[in-house]
Design an enzyme around this catalytic site. Structure first.
Site, short mmCIF file in Angstrom:
data_model
loop_
_atom_site.label_atom_id
_atom_site.label_comp_id
_atom_site.label_asym_id
_atom_site.label_seq_id
_atom_site.Cartn_x
_atom_site.Cartn_y
_atom_site.Cartn_z
CB CYS A 241 27.02 -36.80 93.59
SG CYS A 241 25.91 -37.97 94.39
CG HIS B 140 26.41 -36.49 99.31
ND1 HIS B 140 25.42 -37.30 99.77
CD2 HIS B 140 26.29 -36.51 97.95
CE1 HIS B 140 24.73 -37.80 98.75
NE2 HIS B 140 25.23 -37.33 97.63
N1 NAD Z 1 20.36 -36.66 92.15
C1 NAD Z 1 21.61 -36.86 92.44
O1 NAD Z 1 22.04 -36.52 93.52
C2 NAD Z 1 22.55 -37.49 91.45
C3 NAD Z 1 23.90 -37.15 91.49
C4 NAD Z 1 24.77 -37.73 90.60
C5 NAD Z 1 24.31 -38.68 89.68
N2 NAD Z 1 22.99 -39.02 89.69
C6 NAD Z 1 22.58 -40.02 88.70
O2 NAD Z 1 21.98 -39.35 87.62
C7 NAD Z 1 20.95 -40.14 87.06
C8 NAD Z 1 19.65 -39.36 87.07
O3 NAD Z 1 19.33 -39.07 88.43
P1 NAD Z 1 18.36 -37.87 88.81
O4 NAD Z 1 18.62 -37.57 90.25
O5 NAD Z 1 18.47 -36.78 87.84
O6 NAD Z 1 16.95 -38.58 88.71
P2 NAD Z 1 15.51 -37.90 88.72
O7 NAD Z 1 14.62 -38.90 89.30
O8 NAD Z 1 15.59 -36.54 89.32
O9 NAD Z 1 15.19 -37.70 87.18
C9 NAD Z 1 15.03 -38.76 86.28
C10 NAD Z 1 14.33 -38.24 85.04
O10 NAD Z 1 14.24 -39.29 84.10
C11 NAD Z 1 12.96 -39.30 83.51
N3 NAD Z 1 12.66 -40.65 83.01
C12 NAD Z 1 11.74 -41.54 83.38
N4 NAD Z 1 11.83 -42.65 82.65
C13 NAD Z 1 12.84 -42.46 81.78
C14 NAD Z 1 13.42 -43.24 80.76
N5 NAD Z 1 13.00 -44.47 80.47
N6 NAD Z 1 14.45 -42.73 80.08
C15 NAD Z 1 14.92 -41.50 80.35
N7 NAD Z 1 14.40 -40.71 81.33
C16 NAD Z 1 13.37 -41.20 82.02
C17 NAD Z 1 12.05 -38.85 84.60
O11 NAD Z 1 10.86 -38.32 84.08
C18 NAD Z 1 12.92 -37.79 85.28
O12 NAD Z 1 12.76 -36.55 84.66
C19 NAD Z 1 20.92 -41.43 87.88
O13 NAD Z 1 21.77 -42.36 87.28
C20 NAD Z 1 21.54 -40.98 89.19
O14 NAD Z 1 22.11 -42.03 89.91
C21 NAD Z 1 22.11 -38.41 90.52
#
Ligand code: NAD
Ligand code: NAD
Ligand code: NAD
Ligand code: NAD
Lengths: 339, 339, 339, 339
Positions: free
Chosen positions: C140, C220
């Protein structure tokens, strides 16, 4: 000759036990067990407190410029009494080590009750702790509830109690625990474990408890409802609590203090060590009586509330003193409780 | 004979000035002006501090069980030096009263610069304050920036500076100010007033500042970028800052201290009065040098950072001492700065 | 015929990818991989979204009243493109599974750059992603910085950039992450990894970044300083950003919007799905130009900012469209970006 | 022919009333009274909502590029029914203006009960509101308590109730209200005004209430204890609440939802307008029965909880419908309550 005391762990609780032991002429601090060469270790060395470390980490300490006084097993061997102030759940692992040394131990509320012969709170069961080997001082919230309820039981009889506990999310130093913007049911069930925990000390107690966590670090706030066995008057209750020094009676109308942050500011202004409040902070104007029913709010300073009970219990375990009132008086005057 | 000092207002800043004056044998506290009979008033009476009140509120104090030592005008008349620690913007109203008494006054950073002959920060313009009648000690953030920048100017020359200030939302005692869950641009413009304020003390300074407010109470955090007139080495800069005691050099890797809350815990553990940190808390591992460019983060404890400068300036105003270094040394050893 | 898409994980990012895919007629959602039968699973079933589960958890889902559409391997087998939206660091484990199926994958910013052939941000390197097998959409904060910096590079040339990032502590749904009352240096060093991460996409970029975490959940806030290769005028820059729809230009003076919480309220009031803001929210009155130097604050809605880039990149990977501007236009009109 | 409705004020409550009126074919929105040309004004103009302004501010709006549809008095003159959604305490000043126009008015809970003929909550006293001229819809917390207690009274009889209310500090958009890190007793007395307020609608109710404010913006949390006139079973109570759609029964164990932030995430994910929850969010696992005593926690979304009751009451005031159940059904299906 003073009792030789060891403190295992020096986080929120451990470092306060250390300072209390240092204040107490009946005790002599053998030393503190440290597991990481962080700033606490430096401060302790600076204050002249002997620091003991695990064998396999001595190098790490030395590399950080901290000269340990020895290994942890030596610390335990030297002590007459050990305070376990390890992270909740670790005490049970430490117990095996203590048993080897055959020393009496005070455990903290983060451990399961089974860890000790009895769970303890001074106003409830001081005499039960006399000459016990392993005692568990109950947690901050349970200590706060029991101080009040055991006194009320003694004075009026308690038929039934309800506690709604609004918990702080993390201790002030803790940066990683949340929530940041939420009210969390912890647990999302009624009753919470707090009432159950209180009954480990006071099995006669008919209590229901419920708890939420909120985004603040300073204190817990407890709403208490008690059905007493006989009708009471507000002034009487306040007079009773006032007699026990472990209650700070807060007159919000006169002092302007109506929140946990203003309570903490009071403690800082009053020159309390670390800005601690060892007492239950009872808000006078929230004490409301309806015949035999009593309501009130009390603030509980989680970081320090269990320190007096930790001091008291040593006198029981070691059989130094059988009169709880004399012990309480000693502890209180030492820590400045109620002053 | 000690200088007779009056303190007008006893909030966050005023009560700390009071305690510093009490520590200082060169000074004698005539008393404190109080406007409300709150818990501060009780504490002060308990500590034996004379409390003076407005004529029309004396009854209110007496009804609350607080016996004032007299009216406020008497306090001002008795003093050789007055500290104005009133809420920002009220000092200018108080000034008219002070002028009647013809006494020199130290104002605080919440006032407009026009209130005083000069705005002040010890490392920048101590000698300009000598024998001045009205001096304004700049605000917490400006004090923090100027300590650093005036030293860097003196040692290396400062070509240009940038400050991104992450401000605390409220002081710990304040329950009514937010935000609770937001990052607020304050102001929603660049530059913020902080750079402008710094130039009231150091007009030579080429600085741009920007500021946000975040939901925390403990400290401000300042990100500083400076373009120096000559290349520097990191060790050299740290050595320079280390020489001045008003910088706490924090080694995060070794001590584990990487946040404002852990800094505050350090101050509590170290036994600082109210858990205060009078120093700029510079995080060593954030000091980064690219040739003539320097970056760093410093924590600023808003509640106490201006206290040393408030002490220093009295020596200048009253013409007691012309050598700034001797004054700084006196103040620092008194308050335990840098220890 | 629409491209068949699978989404692995349905947390903050995954569920938004799902909704975007559902809006897009060029795509067909084969289904979502779910790992726990939580409320998300119920909602998806209700919306008619096929839910696929690990073999060893199918029973758990069925017991919770959720009928899975099949096992996860089937989902991957059926898809033409997989979005990995697993928790940061888990993608690398999933990669082995994807490789078995031989399908192209979009990874997220929580993974190490090495996971993919390239790291990606539309305005910087769309064409590099064409026909790649594994692409990583940067995080992000990096996405927010790169949108701005790649445009400035293209229009004026970027000599040097500085980013001071004031990060939200947790996403709104997250109850366990802190800090509650602290400003945390994360990392307690300069530079932070954000600049480094930006260079995985834009290796030409000379950037220093620094970051703190503050107790808020909404967005942020980035302070950006850029030294351009040629002098610019404020109006010109605003005009340029305005042309790209992925910038929301906020006029604080006229609209009263000066914080992340008011931005979020705007998004709710405007009827945005989940109250999301896909754009960089640039505060007009903070855009300050000093000859070739530009300062500004921009709010970055971490939950949704990467969604447009996630959509765009599919067109590149699958070789559906070589003109980045047509892709951006498609994505933006689909999601309502810039409207 | 639809009823012509005016809305005075468009803050948290007003803008939601506007959107509900727009959804309802029985109503026609004449327009909204706006007092500042902020972003709300722009959004409304964009949505085609007529904006009316005070005579002396018309210029200010026009200068901001907002063309008002007329002056406020015209708006009131045109309307058959006025919603007053002004800041708490301002309604009483507005009332004089309304009286000149002789129009019926719905006031909000921030006003004193005396402002209206009756205070109102649908499940308690719908029929009392029929053909009334001035009705006050009680506040968010009171609405939440009364929905529950009036139903329990009807079904089982209520002997005594206790409410411990854990209040949010500010609405999400509000940046200036605190506390940031404190639990504030508001009031520092028991009982709080909430029970008193409930009795303005349900004078038969024997209730004690107590309230604290905590640093969060999302929802209030209410702990409720009720002594019923007859013993009940948990399943029965849940079945009763389930029948009324204004209760969202949250199964924490199955869905993982155990906090206000997760509730809000559910509402966003479910596509609710602004992420609102019009229902009392009752946590099933906290519903605990001890014979005739019932405990539970319910989350109250302060921003939107009063909207259904605001819709209902119009049908009563205007005498459009005498059967409360048909009104509730209409409102609920319109707003998607219980779906
Ligand atoms: N939340 C943010 O602010 C944000 C912003 C940009 C990028 N990201 C990136 O996006 C990615 C996901 O982050 P998020 O915030 O959505 O996380 P999150 O914790 O909200 O969601 C993760 C999801 O993955 C599922 N999960 C569990 N084990 C898994 C597996 N082995 N394979 C696939 N899915 C599985 C979980 O059940 C959950 O639904 C990460 O790489 C994070 O760094 C997050
Ligand atoms: N913090 C509170 O609010 C509070 C209040 C009352 C009771 N308690 C209880 O007190 C106990 C200690 O809690 P705390 O808050 O002081 O924890 P803490 O995390 O602040 O400190 C724990 C200390 O134990 C040390 N440690 C690590 N491994 C250890 C080991 N194997 N043996 C001994 N020490 C080890 C750590 O280095 C640290 O110094 C827990 O049982 C807790 O539940 C805590
Ligand atoms: N709090 C900070 O972080 C901080 C830091 C540096 C400088 N300052 C500046 O210091 C000054 C005082 O701020 P504070 O935070 O101590 O405020 P405060 O609100 O904590 O205290 C103000 C005190 O002034 C008293 N008072 C009320 N009316 C008064 C009057 N007419 N004359 C004198 N006193 C009166 C109040 O009773 C209170 O005790 C302001 O100029 C402020 O900008 C504050
Ligand atoms: N916010 C809540 O949680 C909540 C919940 C239930 C009830 N209420 C009650 O609803 C009412 C409105 O509260 P709110 O939260 O929407 O307030 P708000 O501050 O969000 O909005 C008030 C609106 O009134 C406008 N206004 C200013 N002067 C006005 C005047 N003279 N006449 C009419 N409008 C004027 C303002 O411009 C603003 O748009 C209050 O009585 C409040 O107690 C609020």
């Amino acid at each position: 000759m003073p009792v030789k005391v060891a403190v295992n762990g020096s986080g929120t609780i451990g470092k306060r036990i250390v300072d209390s032991v240092l204040l107490n002429k009946d005790f002599k601090l053998v030393g503190v067990a440290k597991y990481k060469p962080d700033y606490q270790a430096y401060l302790m060395i600076e204050k002249g407190i002997p620091v003991f470390v695990p064998r396999d980490r001595a190098g790490e300490f030395i590399n950080s410029g901290i000269e340990p006084s020895g290994y942890i097993d030596y610390l335990f061997e030297e002590a007459d009494l050990i305070y376990d102030a390890s992270p909740g759940g670790k005490g049970v692992l430490n117990k095996k080590i203590y048993e080897k040394h055959g020393k009496p131990v005070v455990f903290q509320g983060g451990e399961d009750p089974e860890i000790a012969e009895i769970s303890y709170s001074t106003f409830c069961n001081y005499s039960d702790a006399i000459n016990k080997k392993n005692v568990r001082v109950v947690s901050c919230n349970t200590t706060g509830m029991l101080r009040l309820l055991c006194i009320l039981e003694k004075e009026y009889g308690v038929k039934k109690a309800l506690a709604v506990i609004i918990r702080r999310a993390a201790d002030p130093k803790e940066d990683n625990r949340g929530p940041v913007n939420s009210i969390l049911l912890d647990p999302p069930e009624i009753p919470s474990h707090h009432g159950v925990d209180a009954r480990t000390v006071a099995p006669w107690l008919n209590i229901t408890s419920a708890a939420v966590v909120v985004p603040t670090t300073l204190m817990h706030m407890q709403f208490i409802e008690v059905e007493l066995k006989s009708p009471v008057k507000k002034d009487e209750v306040l007079e009773v609590l006032g007699r026990y020094r472990r209650f700070l009676l807060i007159d919000s109308a006169r002092t302007g203090i109506d929140s946990t942050s203003k309570l903490m500011e009071l403690a800082r202004d009053a020159g309390r060590m670390r800005g601690d409040i060892y007492e239950n902070s009872v808000f006078i104007d929230t004490v409301k009586i309806e015949d035999t029913r009593l309501y009130l709010f009390q603030g509980i300073h989680q970081e320090s509330i269990v320190i007096p009970e930790n001091m008291d219990v040593a006198y029981a375990i070691l059989g130094l003193e059988h009169d709880q009132y004399r012990v309480v008086e000693k502890t209180d005057s030492l820590l400045g409780v109620g002053s």
